[in-house]
Design a protein around this motif. Structure first.
Motif, PDB file in Angstrom:
ATOM      1  N   TYR A 102       0.843  -1.203   0.000  1.00  0.00           N
ATOM      2  CA  TYR A 102       0.000   0.000   0.000  1.00  0.00           C
ATOM      3  C   TYR A 102       0.878   1.253   0.000  1.00  0.00           C
ATOM      4  O   TYR A 102       1.709   1.411  -0.881  1.00  0.00           O
ATOM      5  CB  TYR A 102      -1.010  -0.030   1.149  1.00  0.00           C
ATOM      6  CG  TYR A 102      -1.940  -1.227   1.051  1.00  0.00           C
ATOM      7  CD1 TYR A 102      -2.891  -1.304   0.031  1.00  0.00           C
ATOM      8  CD2 TYR A 102      -1.840  -2.299   1.922  1.00  0.00           C
ATOM      9  CE1 TYR A 102      -3.730  -2.410  -0.095  1.00  0.00           C
ATOM     10  CE2 TYR A 102      -2.666  -3.416   1.816  1.00  0.00           C
ATOM     11  CZ  TYR A 102      -3.609  -3.457   0.799  1.00  0.00           C
ATOM     12  OH  TYR A 102      -4.419  -4.549   0.674  1.00  0.00           O
ATOM     13  N   ASP A 103       0.726   2.131   0.994  1.00  0.00           N
ATOM     14  CA  ASP A 103       1.508   3.378   1.024  1.00  0.00           C
ATOM     15  C   ASP A 103       3.010   3.124   0.997  1.00  0.00           C
ATOM     16  O   ASP A 103       3.784   4.001   0.604  1.00  0.00           O
ATOM     17  CB  ASP A 103       1.198   4.173   2.305  1.00  0.00           C
ATOM     18  CG  ASP A 103      -0.189   4.795   2.297  1.00  0.00           C
ATOM     19  OD1 ASP A 103      -0.796   4.866   1.210  1.00  0.00           O
ATOM     20  OD2 ASP A 103      -0.669   5.201   3.376  1.00  0.00           O
ATOM     21  N   PHE A 104       3.418   1.943   1.431  1.00  0.00           N
ATOM     22  CA  PHE A 104       4.844   1.664   1.621  1.00  0.00           C
ATOM     23  C   PHE A 104       5.441   0.830   0.494  1.00  0.00           C
ATOM     24  O   PHE A 104       6.528   0.276   0.625  1.00  0.00           O
ATOM     25  CB  PHE A 104       5.049   1.003   2.990  1.00  0.00           C
ATOM     26  CG  PHE A 104       4.503   1.853   4.095  1.00  0.00           C
ATOM     27  CD1 PHE A 104       5.232   2.922   4.592  1.00  0.00           C
ATOM     28  CD2 PHE A 104       3.223   1.634   4.584  1.00  0.00           C
ATOM     29  CE1 PHE A 104       4.711   3.740   5.575  1.00  0.00           C
ATOM     30  CE2 PHE A 104       2.686   2.447   5.572  1.00  0.00           C
ATOM     31  CZ  PHE A 104       3.433   3.502   6.080  1.00  0.00           C
ATOM     32  N   ALA A 105       4.708   0.730  -0.632  1.00  0.00           N
ATOM     33  CA  ALA A 105       5.218  -0.001  -1.793  1.00  0.00           C
ATOM     34  C   ALA A 105       6.000   0.918  -2.728  1.00  0.00           C
ATOM     35  O   ALA A 105       6.580   0.455  -3.700  1.00  0.00           O
ATOM     36  CB  ALA A 105       4.060  -0.649  -2.558  1.00  0.00           C
ATOM     37  N   GLU A 106       6.030   2.220  -2.438  1.00  0.00           N
ATOM     38  CA  GLU A 106       6.788   3.160  -3.279  1.00  0.00           C
ATOM     39  C   GLU A 106       8.289   2.963  -3.034  1.00  0.00           C
ATOM     40  O   GLU A 106       8.705   2.551  -1.959  1.00  0.00           O
ATOM     41  CB  GLU A 106       6.391   4.607  -2.944  1.00  0.00           C
ATOM     42  CG  GLU A 106       4.956   4.932  -3.288  1.00  0.00           C
ATOM     43  CD  GLU A 106       4.606   6.366  -2.914  1.00  0.00           C
ATOM     44  OE1 GLU A 106       5.531   7.157  -2.639  1.00  0.00           O
ATOM     45  OE2 GLU A 106       3.403   6.670  -2.890  1.00  0.00           O
ATOM     46  N   ARG A 107       9.078   3.338  -4.062  1.00  0.00           N
ATOM     47  CA  ARG A 107      10.530   3.122  -3.991  1.00  0.00           C
ATOM     48  C   ARG A 107      11.168   3.729  -2.747  1.00  0.00           C
ATOM     49  O   ARG A 107      12.152   3.219  -2.233  1.00  0.00           O
ATOM     50  CB  ARG A 107      11.203   3.741  -5.227  1.00  0.00           C
ATOM     51  CG  ARG A 107      11.071   2.908  -6.477  1.00  0.00           C
ATOM     52  CD  ARG A 107      11.723   3.681  -7.610  1.00  0.00           C
ATOM     53  NE  ARG A 107      10.913   3.608  -8.814  1.00  0.00           N
ATOM     54  CZ  ARG A 107      11.172   2.815  -9.842  1.00  0.00           C
ATOM     55  NH1 ARG A 107      12.220   2.020  -9.806  1.00  0.00           N
ATOM     56  NH2 ARG A 107      10.399   2.805 -10.895  1.00  0.00           N
ATOM     57  N   ARG A 108      10.639   4.856  -2.271  1.00  0.00           N
ATOM     58  CA  ARG A 108      11.288   5.523  -1.128  1.00  0.00           C
ATOM     59  C   ARG A 108      11.006   4.802   0.194  1.00  0.00           C
ATOM     60  O   ARG A 108      11.546   5.173   1.226  1.00  0.00           O
ATOM     61  CB  ARG A 108      10.841   6.987  -1.033  1.00  0.00           C
ATOM     62  CG  ARG A 108       9.368   7.172  -0.729  1.00  0.00           C
ATOM     63  CD  ARG A 108       8.938   8.609  -1.021  1.00  0.00           C
ATOM     64  NE  ARG A 108       7.530   8.781  -0.747  1.00  0.00           N
ATOM     65  CZ  ARG A 108       7.042   9.465   0.280  1.00  0.00           C
ATOM     66  NH1 ARG A 108       7.868  10.034   1.141  1.00  0.00           N
ATOM     67  NH2 ARG A 108       5.743   9.587   0.446  1.00  0.00           N
ATOM     68  N   TRP A 109      10.129   3.776   0.171  1.00  0.00           N
ATOM     69  CA  TRP A 109       9.774   3.081   1.404  1.00  0.00           C
ATOM     70  C   TRP A 109      10.293   1.640   1.396  1.00  0.00           C
ATOM     71  O   TRP A 109      11.407   1.380   1.767  1.00  0.00           O
ATOM     72  CB  TRP A 109       8.251   3.101   1.620  1.00  0.00           C
ATOM     73  CG  TRP A 109       7.716   4.458   1.906  1.00  0.00           C
ATOM     74  CD1 TRP A 109       6.910   5.226   1.086  1.00  0.00           C
ATOM     75  CD2 TRP A 109       7.915   5.246   3.083  1.00  0.00           C
ATOM     76  NE1 TRP A 109       6.613   6.415   1.684  1.00  0.00           N
ATOM     77  CE2 TRP A 109       7.211   6.456   2.911  1.00  0.00           C
ATOM     78  CE3 TRP A 109       8.619   5.039   4.271  1.00  0.00           C
ATOM     79  CZ2 TRP A 109       7.201   7.451   3.879  1.00  0.00           C
ATOM     80  CZ3 TRP A 109       8.605   6.027   5.238  1.00  0.00           C
ATOM     81  CH2 TRP A 109       7.901   7.223   5.027  1.00  0.00           C
TER      82      TRP A 109
END
Length: 380
Positions: A102-109
């Motif tokens: 979810y919110d944490f699947a982006e590259r920065r996470w």
């Protein structure tokens, strides 16, 4: 997001904590004299309980605590990850953050190295309109089930409950509502037949009094295959017989699931001695906060300090629980398996970042989910 109304008692606890007055004994050994905690917004159950516990720490140990409220998962986690907060009072976003979803699947996470200090059992189930004749989870097939747009915390629990009954979202008429309140009101309005929520949502009391009536779907504690299917969606649930909430009482309980909200979360590298002191203070000040809200008594350490929970327990917490005779070999095995899962996902994330360097965000998200599912398949 779980969001509960404040009572006069919780408001009092919040005001006491907000005053940052330490009234009690000398500083507890190993406990910082000042701390910053993040929590859900003011008015939420998470904020009310953090405030009551902060007040108890202040009175018993002269610890000054600042609570930083935030309305989003990122807003609650960012200060913890950047070192501006010491602990965070979270819900299912702690699981999402450890999984890189979810919110944490982006590259920065990607998967975050979080640890549980303790977490209160909070119940969740499927309220239905009694006139829809839904008596079991299997009866949800083809029925209108309310989902909440942009709320993975609620929706993943709903998907897990369907999985318990051998169903997926495709087997029901999933009706998406723009907000949690709208989803809850949909039953009274006859726009849905079932929803997924906590037991004290105000709209459920309205449903109970309405012509449709209220019935909780039974989630039987002894259905091992059902629990196995549910925990494949998210391995954080346990059986719970609830007596508090709409249509519920000691004489009329319902079998549902428990997850953890709030969960007190730290980073993995927080000092073992400090986390040990934190859990010790949480346990020893229990009598100072246990009456502050309707559900805060469930912070009793024998309930809040044991798995299953969204993330691995911190070793400092485990040490205290071992000393108390609460932590056993089965819990240790659970914790080691959960930690191994997190480490495997972190390793897969590092590989995906390198492999997907040239991909756009959508393609990278697809690559990561493939890698993540492969890791989980190996471990099942």
């Amino acid at each position: 997001m779980e969001h509960h109304a404040m009572t006069p008692k919780t408001l009092t606890a919040g005001l006491l904590a907000a005053s940052l007055i330490g009234l009690g004994s000398a500083q507890a050994e190993g406990l910082p004299d000042t701390m910053t905690w993040t929590a859900y917004d003011v008015g939420s159950q998470g904020h009310s309980e953090a405030s009551a516990i902060a007040d108890a720490f202040g009175r018993a140990h002269n610890t000054r605590i600042r609570i930083q409220p935030a309305g989003s998962a990122i807003g609650r986690l960012q200060p913890l990850l950047s070192g501006r907060a010491d602990y965070a009072y979270l819900a299912t976003e702690s699981f999402f953050a450890s999984e890189g979803t979810y919110d944490f699947a982006e590259r920065r996470w990607g998967p975050q190295d979080l640890r549980a200090v303790a977490g209160r059992p909070s119940t969740f189930g499927v309220p239905t309109a009694a006139d829809a004749n839904i008596h079991s989870l299997e009866d949800l097939r083809g029925k209108r089930v309310a989902y909440v747009a942009g709320n993975p915390s609620v929706n993943v629990k709903c998907d897990a409950i369907l999985a318990f009954g051998g169903l997926t979202r495709d087997d029901v008429d999933a009706v998406m509502f723009p907000a949690h309140g709208a989803a809850m009101s949909s039953l009274v309005q006859n726009r849905a037949d079932a929803a997924c929520t906590t037991t004290t949502a105000s709209q459920l009391y309205e449903l109970e009094e309405s012509s449709r009536g209220l019935r909780w779907v039974d989630i039987p504690a002894d259905n091992e295959e059902g629990w196995e299917r549910m925990n494949r969606v998210a391995p954080v649930f346990q059986p719970f017989q609830e007596t508090i909430g709409a249509g519920l009482s000691a004489e009329n309980p319902a079998n549902m699931l428990a997850y953890r909200y709030p969960i007190i979360v730290s980073l993995a590298d927080r000092s073992d001695d400090e986390v040990y002191a934190f859990v010790k203070a949480l346990d020893e000040t229990y009598d100072l906060y246990k009456d502050a809200t309707s559900a805060i008594h469930r912070w009793a350490i024998e309930d809040a300090g044991v798995p299953p929970i969204d993330i691995p327990f911190h070793p400092g917490a485990v040490r205290y629980l071992e000393e108390k005779g609460i932590w056993d070999d089965e819990m240790q095995a659970w914790n080691e398996a959960r930690l191994a899962r997190l480490e495997a996902l972190k390793a897969a994330w590092e590989q995906a970042i390198v492999e997907g360097e040239s991909l756009d965000d959508a393609a990278f998200a697809e690559l990561w989910e493939e890698r993540r599912q492969a890791v989980l398949a190996e471990r099942s």
